[in-house]
Design a protein around this motif. Sequence first.
Motif, short mmCIF file in Angstrom:
data_model
loop_
_atom_site.label_atom_id
_atom_site.label_comp_id
_atom_site.label_asym_id
_atom_site.label_seq_id
_atom_site.Cartn_x
_atom_site.Cartn_y
_atom_site.Cartn_z
N LYS A 120 -0.54 82.48 55.77
CA LYS A 120 0.33 81.34 56.08
C LYS A 120 1.40 81.13 55.00
O LYS A 120 2.53 80.79 55.29
CB LYS A 120 -0.51 80.07 56.23
N HIS A 133 -2.25 80.12 63.20
CA HIS A 133 -2.23 80.63 64.58
C HIS A 133 -2.43 79.48 65.58
O HIS A 133 -1.77 79.43 66.62
CB HIS A 133 -3.41 81.57 64.83
N THR A 134 -3.40 78.60 65.27
CA THR A 134 -3.81 77.57 66.23
C THR A 134 -2.61 76.73 66.67
O THR A 134 -2.35 76.55 67.87
CB THR A 134 -4.89 76.68 65.59
N HIS A 163 -4.73 72.18 60.19
CA HIS A 163 -4.18 72.51 58.87
C HIS A 163 -3.23 71.41 58.42
O HIS A 163 -2.02 71.46 58.66
CB HIS A 163 -3.46 73.87 58.93
N HIS A 264 -10.58 69.86 58.34
CA HIS A 264 -10.89 71.26 58.00
C HIS A 264 -12.02 71.39 56.98
O HIS A 264 -13.05 72.02 57.23
CB HIS A 264 -9.57 71.86 57.45
N LYS A 272 -19.04 78.11 56.96
CA LYS A 272 -18.87 79.38 56.23
C LYS A 272 -20.00 79.60 55.24
O LYS A 272 -20.36 80.74 54.95
CB LYS A 272 -17.48 79.42 55.57
N ASN A 281 -13.64 82.39 65.02
CA ASN A 281 -12.76 81.23 65.16
C ASN A 281 -12.21 81.26 66.60
O ASN A 281 -11.66 82.29 67.03
CB ASN A 281 -11.64 81.38 64.12
N ARG A 290 -8.68 82.85 73.14
CA ARG A 290 -8.19 83.41 71.88
C ARG A 290 -9.28 83.25 70.82
O ARG A 290 -9.80 82.17 70.61
CB ARG A 290 -6.93 82.70 71.42
#
Length: 326
Positions: A120, A133-134, A163, A264, A272, A281, A290
């Motif tokens: 990113k 991506h989301t 994010h 997040h 994790k 994910n 996706r």
Amino acid sequence: MTSPVHLALTAGEPAGIGPDLCLALAASELPCALTVIADPNLLAQRADELGLAVELATGPATETHRPGRLEVLPISLARPCRSGHLDPANAPYVLHTLDAAIDGCIAGRFDALVTAPLHKGVINEAGIAFTGHTEYLAERTGTANVVMMLATEGLRVALATTHLAVSDIPRHITRDGLRQVLRILHRDLQRWFGLARPRILVAGLNPHAGEGGHLGREEIEIIAPVLEELRSREHMQLIGPLPADTLFTPRYLDEADAVLAMYHDQGLPVLKYKGFGRAVNITLGLPFARTSVDHGTALELAGSGRARGDSLRLAIDTALAMVDRG
Ligand SMILES: NC(=O)c1ccc[n+]([C@@H]2O[C@H](COP(=O)([O-])OP(=O)(O)OC[C@H]3O[C@@H](n4cnc5c(N)ncnc54)[C@H](O)[C@@H]3O)[C@@H](O)[C@H]2O)c1
Ligand SMILES: N[C@H](C(=O)O)[C@H](O)COP(=O)(O)O
């Protein structure tokens, strides 16, 4: 004869481990057609570096994956890439690979999208505002609300916000936003995961879920009223708002299908810790399935042969299971 399920796989950040993982995956038996979207010269160069023999063909794929061969839909890098070395000049390439995949999914040429990790930071350094991506998928598909959910064996964690800088989180926890997130999570747990009446644990935002209003009021003013409304009007099984520190214990988790964390780093460190490298994910709410890996670009491992491919394989298998159910 019916044609096989066709997955698009974007190779992600060229300097990271995405290309390595795509090349390693080529050796596997896969019960689908697979088109990797990447620069074939980059893949050839990385295969040399890794000492992997992979036949690269110009895609899209038309038949079930053949071990040892990759069908590549070619998109050119702006500049040659050195493993482990980010170059903002190649940021548009990363987005072009995603655009080709998204367009193909929307047009029905691909049945689902799997993504290798991108970086990113370097995309932003190239002057392109980008958070993940989301969010990009939501924007490019014209989907108002999507939900990020990561899953490993025994635990699914979805996020009410994605994010964001921590200082921006509270103002993004709204009644309307939370309602939409819970509806998408509930519906897609039914649709993609076959859970007829999903039980969802919902975390509070503040320590101890606000301690009755003495440590924050979001639980009282926003979260609890939305849960009550969705329980009574839409018959959802929602438990909470629960203190996030004790929510992630067997007493609660043993009875639940998913957890909704408010942000997040409230939910993903737990996920994790339990299953990094063995998690997937998933973006819920999109018009197509996706999935992605649970890890990042691991620049220091690119070209080394030490990047593990388990999460990518799980992302592939999860996408196939979703297509099968969808
Ligand atoms: N799906 C995605 O696109 C995605 C997911 C997570 C992070 N990222 C991005 O990746 C970049 C780097 O993030 P980070 O450094 O926080 O996390 P990272 O996952 O790249 O690295 C964290 C640690 O895990 C190790 N690691 C990661 N993947 C591995 C693999 N497959 N096999 C073995 N070891 C592995 C790394 O070497 C490092 O020690 C950031 O820009 C981040 O936003 C992208
Ligand atoms: N939040 C994800 C994780 O921690 O694994 C990761 O950054 C990827 O997010 P996107 O799929 O939105 O790029």
